[in-house]
Design a protein around this motif. Structure first.
Motif, PDB file in Angstrom:
ATOM      1  N   LYS A   4       0.846  -1.191   0.000  1.00  0.00           N
ATOM      2  CA  LYS A   4       0.000   0.000   0.000  1.00  0.00           C
ATOM      3  C   LYS A   4       0.888   1.250   0.000  1.00  0.00           C
ATOM      4  CE  LYS A   4      -4.102   1.849   2.210  1.00  0.00           C
ATOM      5  NZ  LYS A   4      -5.109   1.689   3.219  1.00  0.00           N
ATOM      6  N   ARG A   5       0.463   2.257  -0.782  1.00  0.00           N
ATOM      7  CA  ARG A   5       1.262   3.475  -0.896  1.00  0.00           C
ATOM      8  C   ARG A   5       0.817   4.500   0.151  1.00  0.00           C
ATOM      9  NH1 ARG A   5       1.090   5.187  -6.948  1.00  0.00           N
ATOM     10  NH2 ARG A   5      -1.119   4.961  -6.547  1.00  0.00           N
ATOM     11  N   PHE A   6       1.806   5.265   0.606  1.00  0.00           N
ATOM     12  CA  PHE A   6       1.529   6.305   1.594  1.00  0.00           C
ATOM     13  C   PHE A   6       2.478   7.476   1.388  1.00  0.00           C
ATOM     14  CE2 PHE A   6       4.797   3.697   3.455  1.00  0.00           C
ATOM     15  CZ  PHE A   6       5.641   4.580   4.117  1.00  0.00           C
ATOM     16  N   TYR A   7       2.068   8.619   1.922  1.00  0.00           N
ATOM     17  CA  TYR A   7       2.926   9.800   1.937  1.00  0.00           C
ATOM     18  C   TYR A   7       3.600   9.862   3.291  1.00  0.00           C
ATOM     19  CZ  TYR A   7       0.502  11.587  -2.175  1.00  0.00           C
ATOM     20  OH  TYR A   7      -0.004  11.754  -3.434  1.00  0.00           O
ATOM     21  N   GLY A   8       4.897  10.132   3.286  1.00  0.00           N
ATOM     22  CA  GLY A   8       5.638  10.261   4.534  1.00  0.00           C
ATOM     23  C   GLY A   8       6.543  11.477   4.468  1.00  0.00           C
ATOM     24  N   CYS A   9       7.099  11.832   5.586  1.00  0.00           N
ATOM     25  CA  CYS A   9       7.994  12.980   5.679  1.00  0.00           C
ATOM     26  C   CYS A   9       9.229  12.746   4.815  1.00  0.00           C
ATOM     27  CB  CYS A   9       8.397  13.205   7.130  1.00  0.00           C
ATOM     28  SG  CYS A   9       9.565  14.559   7.349  1.00  0.00           S
ATOM     29  N   SER A  10       9.701  13.793   4.166  1.00  0.00           N
ATOM     30  CA  SER A  10      10.877  13.671   3.304  1.00  0.00           C
ATOM     31  C   SER A  10      12.167  13.605   4.112  1.00  0.00           C
ATOM     32  CB  SER A  10      10.932  14.846   2.333  1.00  0.00           C
ATOM     33  OG  SER A  10      11.059  16.051   3.051  1.00  0.00           O
ATOM     34  N   HIS A  11      12.113  13.863   5.401  1.00  0.00           N
ATOM     35  CA  HIS A  11      13.304  13.845   6.251  1.00  0.00           C
ATOM     36  C   HIS A  11      13.436  12.516   7.015  1.00  0.00           C
ATOM     37  CE1 HIS A  11      14.172  18.125   5.648  1.00  0.00           C
ATOM     38  NE2 HIS A  11      12.861  18.292   5.654  1.00  0.00           N
ATOM     39  N   TRP A  12      12.898  11.440   6.456  1.00  0.00           N
ATOM     40  CA  TRP A  12      12.945  10.153   7.124  1.00  0.00           C
ATOM     41  C   TRP A  12      14.379   9.740   7.327  1.00  0.00           C
ATOM     42  CZ3 TRP A  12      14.491   5.080   6.670  1.00  0.00           C
ATOM     43  CH2 TRP A  12      13.845   4.183   7.499  1.00  0.00           C
TER      44      TRP A  12
END
Length: 157
Positions: A49-57
């Motif tokens: 499943k696709r999700f949006y996450g923080c770019s600073h992971w």
């Protein structure tokens, strides 16, 4: 050791974004950066499943949204942007109106000063007119009295 390095490289690749431009909207994380689309790699019901996450992971701001929920978020972000724009426009209009009020108050004060000067000049002019009229009446009275005196004097001789 080599297998552990390959696992580390696999786990780091799991955190990289797989952004697909086009149909997927761009969302901003709480850092105000574009949140990349990621895919769940772990076994379980959400695998793939696709999700949006923080770019600073891995040091994230806590931003997370499922990709299928992103349309609602995008709409809300757009509405929020519209409201911020509307507020900025109203603030600008308000400041312009405040400046206009200041200008009108200054103009009003200048007009009051001019009115006072005109009223003062008017009263001086009226006073001068009354004096001139009284002087004319006095001259006419003196002239008439001299004429009367002359006529009476001529009849007595």
């Amino acid at each position: 050791m080599a297998s552990q390095q390959s696992m580390n490289s696999n786990s780091s690749s799991m955190s990289k974004s797989r952004s697909r431009s086009g149909s997927m909207p761009q969302l901003l994380c709480y850092h105000n950066d574009i949140a990349p689309i990621r895919v769940v790699k772990h076994d379980g019901p959400t695998r793939g499943k696709r999700f949006y996450g923080c770019s600073h992971w891995p040091r994230t701001c806590g931003f997370f949204k499922w990709a299928d929920e992103s349309d609602e978020v995008r709409e809300l972000q757009f509405k929020l942007f519209e409201k911020h724009t509307e507020i900025a426009e109203l603030d600008l209009e308000n400041s312009l109106l405040q400046e206009k009020v200041k200008e009108l108050k200054q103009t009003n004060l200048k007009n009051r000063d001019q009115l006072e000067e005109i009223l003062l000049e008017n009263s001086v002019t009226r006073e001068g007119m009354y004096t001139a009229t009284a002087d004319k009446k006095l001259y006419v009275f003196l002239l008439m009295s001299w004429v009367f005196f002359s006529v009476v004097y001529m009849f007595q001789k």
